[in-house]
Design a protein around this motif. Structure first.
Motif, short mmCIF file in Angstrom:
data_model
loop_
_atom_site.label_atom_id
_atom_site.label_comp_id
_atom_site.label_asym_id
_atom_site.label_seq_id
_atom_site.Cartn_x
_atom_site.Cartn_y
_atom_site.Cartn_z
N UNK A 137 56.11 65.62 51.26
CA UNK A 137 56.15 66.57 52.37
C UNK A 137 56.34 68.00 51.87
N UNK A 138 57.22 68.18 50.89
CA UNK A 138 57.46 69.50 50.31
C UNK A 138 56.18 70.05 49.71
N UNK A 139 55.45 69.22 48.97
CA UNK A 139 54.18 69.65 48.36
C UNK A 139 53.15 70.02 49.42
N UNK A 140 53.11 69.27 50.51
CA UNK A 140 52.17 69.58 51.59
C UNK A 140 52.47 70.95 52.19
N UNK A 141 53.75 71.23 52.42
CA UNK A 141 54.14 72.53 52.97
C UNK A 141 53.79 73.65 51.99
N UNK B 178 77.01 71.16 49.45
CA UNK B 178 77.47 69.80 49.12
C UNK B 178 76.34 68.77 49.14
N UNK B 179 75.14 69.19 49.45
CA UNK B 179 74.00 68.27 49.63
C UNK B 179 73.34 67.99 48.28
N UNK B 180 74.02 67.21 47.46
CA UNK B 180 73.57 66.96 46.08
C UNK B 180 72.18 66.34 46.01
N UNK B 181 71.87 65.40 46.89
CA UNK B 181 70.54 64.79 46.88
C UNK B 181 69.44 65.80 47.15
N UNK B 182 69.68 66.69 48.11
CA UNK B 182 68.70 67.74 48.41
C UNK B 182 68.56 68.69 47.24
N UNK C 132 69.07 68.11 44.12
CA UNK C 132 68.36 67.40 43.05
C UNK C 132 66.84 67.42 43.31
N UNK C 133 66.46 67.12 44.55
CA UNK C 133 65.04 67.12 44.93
C UNK C 133 64.42 68.49 44.69
#
Length: 167
Positions: free
Chosen positions: A100-104, A124-128, A130-131
């Motif tokens: 989705x990020x690549x599409x945007x 605090x959003x470690x997963x985000x 990291x992405x």
């Protein structure tokens, strides 16, 4: 046999599903911060409808179900602003957020001539985080949102269009 997830531009018919998915997906963020007043949870249906009509909005579909979404818009400086990236909790960790990020990014660069991309996520959003780091984003600052959540601002330059020679 399993179905594959497809990424496509959102339409007006998708607004209610996007709205419900966003509310579901951002519950974990609200819990992480102990703050249920974060923008994705307080956004109105009419505001989502307006974004779908004016911004670049993409959805991930599994059959007829929308299982992911992202918004993109361009600002006056040519920066592509990406936001509200979300993937249904049962499908997280399978690369849909990256797709989705690549599409945007691709649409913002190709259709709106973005020269760089900017987004934010909670500190605090470690997963985000990291992405976004894996996708090439670097921290450029931080701020506090209207809801009081401390946000990390991230940016990356838009890739130069590839030149394809033709005979």
């Amino acid at each position: 046999m399993g179905m594959s997830v497809t990424i496509s531009a959102a339409s007006a018919q998708d607004v209610e599903q996007i709205f419900r998915l966003q509310y579901l997906c951002f519950q974990s963020e609200a819990e992480l911060y102990g703050n249920y007043r974060i923008d994705p949870l307080t956004q109105t249906l009419s505001s989502v409808r307006e974004e779908v009509a004016t911004d670049l909005v993409f959805v991930a579909r599994l059959g007829d179900e929308i299982v992911g979404s992202v918004r993109g818009a361009i600002d006056e400086e040519g920066t592509g602003r990406i936001g509200k990236l979300c993937v249904h909790p049962r499908l997280q960790g399978h690369g849909l957020g990256t797709r989705l990020l690549r599409a945007a990014e691709s649409a913002l660069a190709g259709e709106r001539a973005a020269t760089r991309f900017r987004l934010h996520t909670g500190e605090r959003s470690e997963g985000n985080l990291r992405l976004y780091r894996k996708a090439g984003y670097a921290r450029v600052g931080d701020t506090t949102g209207e809801d009081g959540v401390r946000l990390i601002l991230l940016e990356k330059e838009a890739a130069a269009p590839e030149f394809v020679a033709s005979a």
